[in-house]
Design a protein around this motif. Structure first.
Motif, PDB file in Angstrom:
ATOM      1  N   PHE A 147      81.261  37.971   4.159  1.00  0.00           N
ATOM      2  CA  PHE A 147      80.787  38.701   2.995  1.00  0.00           C
ATOM      3  C   PHE A 147      81.836  38.651   1.905  1.00  0.00           C
ATOM      4  CE2 PHE A 147      77.946  41.310   0.823  1.00  0.00           C
ATOM      5  CZ  PHE A 147      78.572  42.440   0.313  1.00  0.00           C
ATOM      6  N   SER A 148      81.393  38.562   0.665  1.00  0.00           N
ATOM      7  CA  SER A 148      82.333  38.343  -0.424  1.00  0.00           C
ATOM      8  C   SER A 148      83.299  39.508  -0.623  1.00  0.00           C
ATOM      9  CB  SER A 148      81.582  38.067  -1.725  1.00  0.00           C
ATOM     10  OG  SER A 148      80.709  39.143  -2.014  1.00  0.00           O
ATOM     11  N   LYS A 149      82.794  40.738  -0.575  1.00  0.00           N
ATOM     12  CA  LYS A 149      83.687  41.883  -0.745  1.00  0.00           C
ATOM     13  C   LYS A 149      84.045  42.417   0.634  1.00  0.00           C
ATOM     14  CE  LYS A 149      84.535  46.012  -3.487  1.00  0.00           C
ATOM     15  NZ  LYS A 149      85.746  45.425  -4.079  1.00  0.00           N
ATOM     16  N   ASN A 150      85.122  41.922   1.162  1.00  0.00           N
ATOM     17  CA  ASN A 150      85.509  42.280   2.520  1.00  0.00           C
ATOM     18  C   ASN A 150      86.863  42.963   2.542  1.00  0.00           C
ATOM     19  OD1 ASN A 150      87.662  40.114   2.835  1.00  0.00           O
ATOM     20  ND2 ASN A 150      85.878  38.837   2.417  1.00  0.00           N
ATOM     21  N   GLY A 200      90.230  42.316  -4.017  1.00  0.00           N
ATOM     22  CA  GLY A 200      90.253  42.759  -5.399  1.00  0.00           C
ATOM     23  C   GLY A 200      91.041  44.025  -5.620  1.00  0.00           C
ATOM     24  N   GLY A 201      91.533  44.639  -4.553  1.00  0.00           N
ATOM     25  CA  GLY A 201      92.287  45.876  -4.675  1.00  0.00           C
ATOM     26  C   GLY A 201      93.729  45.720  -4.231  1.00  0.00           C
ATOM     27  N   ASN A 202      94.435  46.829  -4.236  1.00  0.00           N
ATOM     28  CA  ASN A 202      95.827  46.829  -3.788  1.00  0.00           C
ATOM     29  C   ASN A 202      95.901  46.854  -2.266  1.00  0.00           C
ATOM     30  OD1 ASN A 202      96.825  46.947  -6.451  1.00  0.00           O
ATOM     31  ND2 ASN A 202      96.571  49.166  -6.491  1.00  0.00           N
ATOM     32  N   SER A 203      97.029  46.401  -1.772  1.00  0.00           N
ATOM     33  CA  SER A 203      97.275  46.476  -0.340  1.00  0.00           C
ATOM     34  C   SER A 203      97.963  47.794  -0.005  1.00  0.00           C
ATOM     35  CB  SER A 203      98.156  45.307   0.111  1.00  0.00           C
ATOM     36  OG  SER A 203      97.491  44.078  -0.089  1.00  0.00           O
ATOM     37  N   ASN A 204      97.686  48.281   1.187  1.00  0.00           N
ATOM     38  CA  ASN A 204      98.299  49.512   1.669  1.00  0.00           C
ATOM     39  C   ASN A 204      99.042  49.218   2.969  1.00  0.00           C
ATOM     40  OD1 ASN A 204      97.134  51.595  -0.255  1.00  0.00           O
ATOM     41  ND2 ASN A 204      95.302  50.577   0.476  1.00  0.00           N
ATOM     42  N   GLY A 209      94.546  34.951  -0.021  1.00  0.00           N
ATOM     43  CA  GLY A 209      94.622  33.562  -0.382  1.00  0.00           C
ATOM     44  C   GLY A 209      93.689  33.235  -1.532  1.00  0.00           C
ATOM     45  N   ALA A 210      93.576  31.968  -1.803  1.00  0.00           N
ATOM     46  CA  ALA A 210      92.749  31.520  -2.917  1.00  0.00           C
ATOM     47  C   ALA A 210      91.261  31.749  -2.654  1.00  0.00           C
ATOM     48  CB  ALA A 210      92.998  30.041  -3.194  1.00  0.00           C
ATOM     49  N   THR A 211      90.872  31.814  -1.400  1.00  0.00           N
ATOM     50  CA  THR A 211      89.484  32.056  -1.048  1.00  0.00           C
ATOM     51  C   THR A 211      89.335  33.473  -0.518  1.00  0.00           C
ATOM     52  OG1 THR A 211      89.727  31.283   1.219  1.00  0.00           O
ATOM     53  CG2 THR A 211      89.178  29.641  -0.461  1.00  0.00           C
ATOM     54  N   LYS A 212      88.122  33.962  -0.474  1.00  0.00           N
ATOM     55  CA  LYS A 212      87.868  35.348  -0.095  1.00  0.00           C
ATOM     56  C   LYS A 212      88.126  35.617   1.376  1.00  0.00           C
ATOM     57  CE  LYS A 212      82.939  34.675   0.921  1.00  0.00           C
ATOM     58  NZ  LYS A 212      82.856  33.242   0.704  1.00  0.00           N
ATOM     59  N   ASN A 213      88.290  34.563   2.169  1.00  0.00           N
ATOM     60  CA  ASN A 213      88.390  34.748   3.604  1.00  0.00           C
ATOM     61  C   ASN A 213      89.742  34.354   4.182  1.00  0.00           C
ATOM     62  OD1 ASN A 213      88.016  32.092   2.984  1.00  0.00           O
ATOM     63  ND2 ASN A 213      86.606  31.656   4.641  1.00  0.00           N
ATOM     64  N   THR A 214      90.786  34.351   3.357  1.00  0.00           N
ATOM     65  CA  THR A 214      92.129  34.070   3.857  1.00  0.00           C
ATOM     66  C   THR A 214      93.092  35.152   3.400  1.00  0.00           C
ATOM     67  OG1 THR A 214      92.649  32.685   1.944  1.00  0.00           O
ATOM     68  CG2 THR A 214      91.787  31.575   3.911  1.00  0.00           C
ATOM     69  N   ALA A 215      94.105  35.376   4.212  1.00  0.00           N
ATOM     70  CA  ALA A 215      95.106  36.377   3.872  1.00  0.00           C
ATOM     71  C   ALA A 215      96.407  36.022   4.573  1.00  0.00           C
ATOM     72  CB  ALA A 215      94.648  37.769   4.288  1.00  0.00           C
ATOM     73  N   TYR A 223      97.263  41.266  15.088  1.00  0.00           N
ATOM     74  CA  TYR A 223      95.851  40.930  14.993  1.00  0.00           C
ATOM     75  C   TYR A 223      95.370  41.074  13.559  1.00  0.00           C
ATOM     76  CZ  TYR A 223      95.802  41.576  20.061  1.00  0.00           C
ATOM     77  OH  TYR A 223      96.054  41.491  21.407  1.00  0.00           O
ATOM     78  N   CYS A 224      94.553  40.149  13.155  1.00  0.00           N
ATOM     79  CA  CYS A 224      93.916  40.226  11.843  1.00  0.00           C
ATOM     80  C   CYS A 224      92.441  40.555  12.044  1.00  0.00           C
ATOM     81  CB  CYS A 224      94.042  38.883  11.131  1.00  0.00           C
ATOM     82  SG  CYS A 224      93.195  38.789   9.544  1.00  0.00           S
ATOM     83  N   THR A 225      91.933  41.441  11.200  1.00  0.00           N
ATOM     84  CA  THR A 225      90.505  41.715  11.214  1.00  0.00           C
ATOM     85  C   THR A 225      89.954  41.521   9.815  1.00  0.00           C
ATOM     86  OG1 THR A 225      90.589  44.073  10.628  1.00  0.00           O
ATOM     87  CG2 THR A 225      90.914  43.511  12.947  1.00  0.00           C
ATOM     88  N   ILE A 226      88.687  41.153   9.767  1.00  0.00           N
ATOM     89  CA  ILE A 226      87.973  41.082   8.509  1.00  0.00           C
ATOM     90  C   ILE A 226      86.663  41.815   8.696  1.00  0.00           C
ATOM     91  CG2 ILE A 226      86.885  38.847   9.018  1.00  0.00           C
ATOM     92  CD1 ILE A 226      87.229  38.202   5.998  1.00  0.00           C
ATOM     93  N   GLY A 227      86.297  42.620   7.722  1.00  0.00           N
ATOM     94  CA  GLY A 227      85.090  43.410   7.906  1.00  0.00           C
ATOM     95  C   GLY A 227      84.466  43.851   6.612  1.00  0.00           C
ATOM     96  N   TRP A 228      83.245  44.359   6.769  1.00  0.00           N
ATOM     97  CA  TRP A 228      82.502  44.942   5.649  1.00  0.00           C
ATOM     98  C   TRP A 228      81.451  45.857   6.237  1.00  0.00           C
ATOM     99  CZ3 TRP A 228      83.008  39.812   6.775  1.00  0.00           C
ATOM    100  CH2 TRP A 228      81.926  39.202   7.424  1.00  0.00           C
TER     101      TRP A 228
END
Length: 115
Positions: free
Chosen positions: A29-32, A54-58, A72-78, A94-99
């Motif tokens: 999903f784009s806003k994750n 699109g927001g700050n990191s905590n 990263g440059a794409t919405k699904n990398t960090a 561990y990395c998680t991605i969610g929405w």
């Protein structure tokens, strides 16, 4: 389906640096939100850092000023840049991605800080 893969773990001396990568593939999903956790053997998993696209990191207090979570440059990398590493930072990260109510987990990458 979404797959999450972490990389970049390894062994580093105290005071050193590592950069972890997180890449998600599939129907992302784009806003994750991307969150990094870590876990040591015998301990509960703990929250390390998080970022809504699109927001700050905590950051957790124990990594504030030493770790930086960036997208990263794409919405699904960090990335998780870890500086001034301490032995107590040793853990599986561990990395998680969610929405919404959906969260996908990676398999984890081992970070060992030792002299």
């Amino acid at each position: 389906q979404v797959q999450v893969v972490e990389s970049g773990g390894g062994v580093v001396q105290p005071g050193g640096s590592l950069r972890l990568s997180c890449a998600a593939s599939g129907s992302v999903f784009s806003k994750n939100t991307i969150v990094w956790y870590r876990q040591t053997s015998g301990n509960e998993r703990e929250w390390v850092a998080g970022n809504v696209l699109g927001g700050n990191s905590n950051y957790a207090d124990f990594v504030q000023g030493r770790f930086t979570l960036s997208r990263g440059a794409t919405k699904n990398t960090a990335y998780l840049q870890m500086n001034a590493l301490k032995p107590e930072d040793t853990a599986v990260y561990y990395c998680t991605i969610g929405w919404g109510s959906t969260t996908y987990w990676g398999q984890g990458t081992q970070v060992t800080v030792s002299s």
